[in-house]
Scaffold this active site. Structure first.
Site, PDB file in Angstrom:
ATOM      1  N   THR A   1      43.098  44.499  35.933  1.00  0.00           N
ATOM      2  CA  THR A   1      42.979  44.478  34.484  1.00  0.00           C
ATOM      3  C   THR A   1      43.167  43.051  34.000  1.00  0.00           C
ATOM      4  O   THR A   1      43.990  42.317  34.516  1.00  0.00           O
ATOM      5  CB  THR A   1      44.065  45.378  33.869  1.00  0.00           C
ATOM      6  OG1 THR A   1      43.747  46.722  34.160  1.00  0.00           O
ATOM      7  CG2 THR A   1      44.145  45.201  32.369  1.00  0.00           C
TER       8      THR A   1
ATOM      9  N   THR B   1      46.235  55.712  54.985  1.00  0.00           N
ATOM     10  CA  THR B   1      46.895  57.027  54.972  1.00  0.00           C
ATOM     11  C   THR B   1      46.796  57.601  56.368  1.00  0.00           C
ATOM     12  O   THR B   1      45.853  57.323  57.078  1.00  0.00           O
ATOM     13  CB  THR B   1      46.223  58.029  54.001  1.00  0.00           C
ATOM     14  OG1 THR B   1      44.825  58.014  54.216  1.00  0.00           O
ATOM     15  CG2 THR B   1      46.570  57.713  52.574  1.00  0.00           C
TER      16      THR B   1
ATOM     17  N   ASN C   1      39.742  45.034  49.335  1.00  0.00           N
ATOM     18  CA  ASN C   1      39.454  46.187  48.481  1.00  0.00           C
ATOM     19  C   ASN C   1      39.185  47.477  49.232  1.00  0.00           C
ATOM     20  O   ASN C   1      39.066  48.537  48.614  1.00  0.00           O
ATOM     21  CB  ASN C   1      38.288  45.861  47.544  1.00  0.00           C
ATOM     22  CG  ASN C   1      38.755  45.013  46.388  1.00  0.00           C
ATOM     23  OD1 ASN C   1      39.485  45.485  45.532  1.00  0.00           O
ATOM     24  ND2 ASN C   1      38.375  43.749  46.392  1.00  0.00           N
TER      25      ASN C   1
ATOM     26  N   THR D   1      50.087  41.050  38.381  1.00  0.00           N
ATOM     27  CA  THR D   1      50.061  42.107  39.399  1.00  0.00           C
ATOM     28  C   THR D   1      49.768  41.421  40.735  1.00  0.00           C
ATOM     29  O   THR D   1      50.697  41.037  41.439  1.00  0.00           O
ATOM     30  CB  THR D   1      49.022  43.201  39.082  1.00  0.00           C
ATOM     31  OG1 THR D   1      47.759  42.595  38.806  1.00  0.00           O
ATOM     32  CG2 THR D   1      49.454  44.029  37.892  1.00  0.00           C
TER      33      THR D   1
ATOM     34  N   GLU E   1      40.798  37.078  44.245  1.00  0.00           N
ATOM     35  CA  GLU E   1      41.217  37.213  45.642  1.00  0.00           C
ATOM     36  C   GLU E   1      40.018  37.206  46.572  1.00  0.00           C
ATOM     37  O   GLU E   1      39.009  37.839  46.318  1.00  0.00           O
ATOM     38  CB  GLU E   1      41.977  38.531  45.839  1.00  0.00           C
ATOM     39  CG  GLU E   1      43.377  38.544  45.294  1.00  0.00           C
ATOM     40  CD  GLU E   1      44.360  37.727  46.132  1.00  0.00           C
ATOM     41  OE1 GLU E   1      44.081  37.437  47.302  1.00  0.00           O
ATOM     42  OE2 GLU E   1      45.419  37.368  45.578  1.00  0.00           O
TER      43      GLU E   1
ATOM     44  N   LYS F   1      46.682  37.486  32.558  1.00  0.00           N
ATOM     45  CA  LYS F   1      46.792  37.938  33.939  1.00  0.00           C
ATOM     46  C   LYS F   1      45.438  38.502  34.323  1.00  0.00           C
ATOM     47  O   LYS F   1      44.668  38.937  33.471  1.00  0.00           O
ATOM     48  CB  LYS F   1      47.914  38.942  34.152  1.00  0.00           C
ATOM     49  CG  LYS F   1      47.791  40.263  33.446  1.00  0.00           C
ATOM     50  CD  LYS F   1      46.967  41.309  34.128  1.00  0.00           C
ATOM     51  CE  LYS F   1      47.405  41.572  35.546  1.00  0.00           C
ATOM     52  NZ  LYS F   1      46.491  42.629  36.134  1.00  0.00           N
TER      53      LYS F   1
END
Lengths: 405, 405
Positions: free
Chosen positions: B189, B405, B400, B152, B273, B178
């Site tokens: 995940t 929006t 994160n 991902t 990350e 992963k």
């Protein structure tokens, strides 16, 4: 009957002072003293960390008690991880205060907050204590000065007073706290001293404090890191000449104390350095208070929940999944969640809601309200908890990783 | 005898593929398929979260087993919090693979990773599965393609192969994973598929996997947030015609599997990350492995420990105090700590060390090594654990909390 006000006034028979003895390089006030004119009943709740500051060890030996006269607090140095010298120094501080007040060292409590792993500068403290005693006064100004002298990285002094009417008469409950602004090179410490002129037994004092601390000071978290020095002390000197006459009185008194504790505890979260949001989490419908508490705490301490709120992201998946790993055996189909009263997850399934609108609302308001309800199945029941936390911002990381050598 | 290499080669009798069916808007590969030419013994270890993805529910029903033929994995959508439709979709994926391979749907395992709360686009998946089957090959390229299609937000594909010499013959163990790059709008995940051509019973397979996952995949943490979909699967097809003949063989095989798991698990942390440091935490001298594990996990998940390391600050007080709130009843005077092999805390007291030098070393190296040793008193003993984590940076928070929006 319960009345409260932000303008903090001391209960009868208490005097305080806040002075500067010279522990802090900044020259800011660093010595707070809280004195009862007569021996007071006292109780304490302390950090459960195995690694504790020397003052915690000393206080634990001395409360609950019925003859406490004073609490001496220094800021700028936590006297933690300082070995036997630290214990000697903490005892010496209480002996020096006792000498000035004319009582036994065992009747004095002590707290320290600041850098850890460094011995206290006992010369300046020893010289400062008589000046702190000289400065004692029962005034609002002296109370504010004491609240200020406890501060480390707090941006404002935290005080709160409630007046409680019992059938036997009116009493005051006044408290101060210093809090969890996490910018120091050590972990922050939560300290609070609460005074009341109600007449209590040592057992009542202990029961009241434990009940209220569990629901307030122990229901807040900035980052889940438990300090070595957290201490909440309650002193009751009976100067108002009113004792709880029945269960109603006791309940009224407890409500007042809980309100003072809640105002102080939440003010610590409001002062969390680097935080953009103040988050209230209600978890309802669990079989036990402990289960609801575990769920609320996992949500509050999830870095992914915190950063989602920092980003004004109504990311319910992070919240429900944090609830899922609290170790409580509930069934997801009975779980519902609202964010700021908007239903985002209902009976285990995503709800339709205007994500952009909710995000805009989160952005415009500092306060965020999460409500998670379990409505059936295993682990469900009638217990609920309220928990408070802050979000996790880049500024928090900057402040806590800022180290220059 | 144990040999391993980063260039990943499949064990005998396995084929894989990595293809693009069209789940991801980016057009990147999103369908990974792992097939054993013959029925394989299989075991799985899953998230203990109460809120789980549909594929976890399906896999838990099907392993341990002795007739597993394949694992189908899609990335881009986690099929979690998707109710009964999600369960139907996960079952349909396995049925479609079974149809193409000519076996029963119950012999296929399934994993999904990506966004949560959104139903799978079953049209593109259904169309994509026959293409994934067509692309199957036993080659290094096909193995790399499968590892890539699981990704991902990972920045590199995670593969590792070990060759193990048992008295009964040589076998290979190859795995992909992963991981936990925490930048998606949902929690990341951890998925891993490990294949071996050793011959095992279902019980041996289950025992081996549980032992190794506990010490590797379950001993890593980026931020303590447990995913709804974490899954580690082991398939053993016996194609090498070598079964462990005795305890020595079993131990050798277990060492090989643990090495593969450790390489994959730590590569997830290396790919976290926003992280500046890779942190290894050894906790030694506790009475039980569980106690040592709790202490290591609290240290690893403390935001204050993480941010101190981000700041290259050898702040041992944050580390020892995190150990102190793990709920283990040890005595601080028996506790010692080294950072990068420099003694910073010895038998409960601060040690003299060159703070500037240690900080400079931390700054110059990505890897940080913490070693906490308990050497007597309550809770002490001979158990130890190793735990891996990353630090907490402003970049982590930015990634994160990045929501538009």
């Amino acid at each position: 009957m319960l009345e409260s006000k932000q303008t903090a006034t001391l209960p009868s028979g208490f005097q305080t002072s806040g002075t500067t003895c010279g522990i802090k390089a900044s020259g800011k006030p660093d010595l707070a003293l809280f004195v009862s004119d007569t021996p007071a009943v006292s109780a304490g709740v302390f950090t459960t960390n195995r690694v504790v500051g020397a003052p915690v060890t000393i206080c634990k030996e001395r409360v609950p008690a019925s003859s406490i006269r004073a609490v001496i607090i220094n800021s700028g140095n936590a006297n933690a991880c300082t070995g036997n010298q630290g214990l000697d120094d903490a005892r010496a501080m209480t002996a020096r205060v006792a000498e000035a007040l004319g009582c036994n060292a065992e009747d004095i409590l002590v707290c320290s907050t600041g850098i850890i792993g460094v011995n206290l500068p006992m010369d300046v403290i020893t010289a400062g204590i008589p000046k702190a005693v000289d400065a004692l006064a029962p005034s609002d100004d002296a109370f504010k000065a004491a609240a200020t002298a406890m501060m480390t990285t707090d941006t404002f002094a935290k005080q709160f007073t409630a007046s409680v009417g019992m059938s036997s008469g009116a009493v005051k409950i006044a408290g101060v706290a210093k809090g969890a602004a996490m910018i120091a090179p050590n972990m922050a410490t939560m300290l609070s001293v609460i005074m009341t002129d109600a007449a209590l037994t040592a057992e009542q004092c202990d029961d009241l404090l434990k009940h209220c601390v569990e629901r307030t000071f122990n229901s807040i978290s900035v980052d889940g890191h438990m300090s070595t020095s957290d201490t909440v002390l309650l002193l009751a000197n009976g100067a108002a000449d009113a004792a709880p006459a029945d269960d109603n009185d006791f309940q009224t008194l407890r409500d007042g104390l809980q309100q003072v504790c809640e105002e102080l505890a939440t003010s610590i979260i409001r002062d969390a350095e680097g935080a953009d949001h103040f988050i209230t989490i209600d978890v309802e419908g669990f079989e036990t208070r402990d289960a609801a508490f575990k769920v609320a705490k996992e949500i509050a301490e999830s870095a992914l929940v915190k950063t989602a709120i920092t980003g004004n992201d109504p990311n319910w998946g992070r919240i429900t999944s944090a609830a899922g790993y609290a170790g409580i055996d509930f069934d997801t189909v009975h779980l519902s969640l609202t964010i700021n009263n908007t239903v985002v997850f209902k009976d285990g399934a995503p709800a339709n809601f205007d994500e952009a609108e909710l995000s805009a609302q989160m952005k415009s308001e500092r306060d965020v309200y999460l409500r998670l309800v379990l409505s059936g199945g295993p682990a469900s029941g009638k217990e609920s908890v309220c928990f408070w936390t802050s979000d996790l911002t880049q500024e928090y990381v900057r402040l806590n990783s800022d180290y220059t050598t």
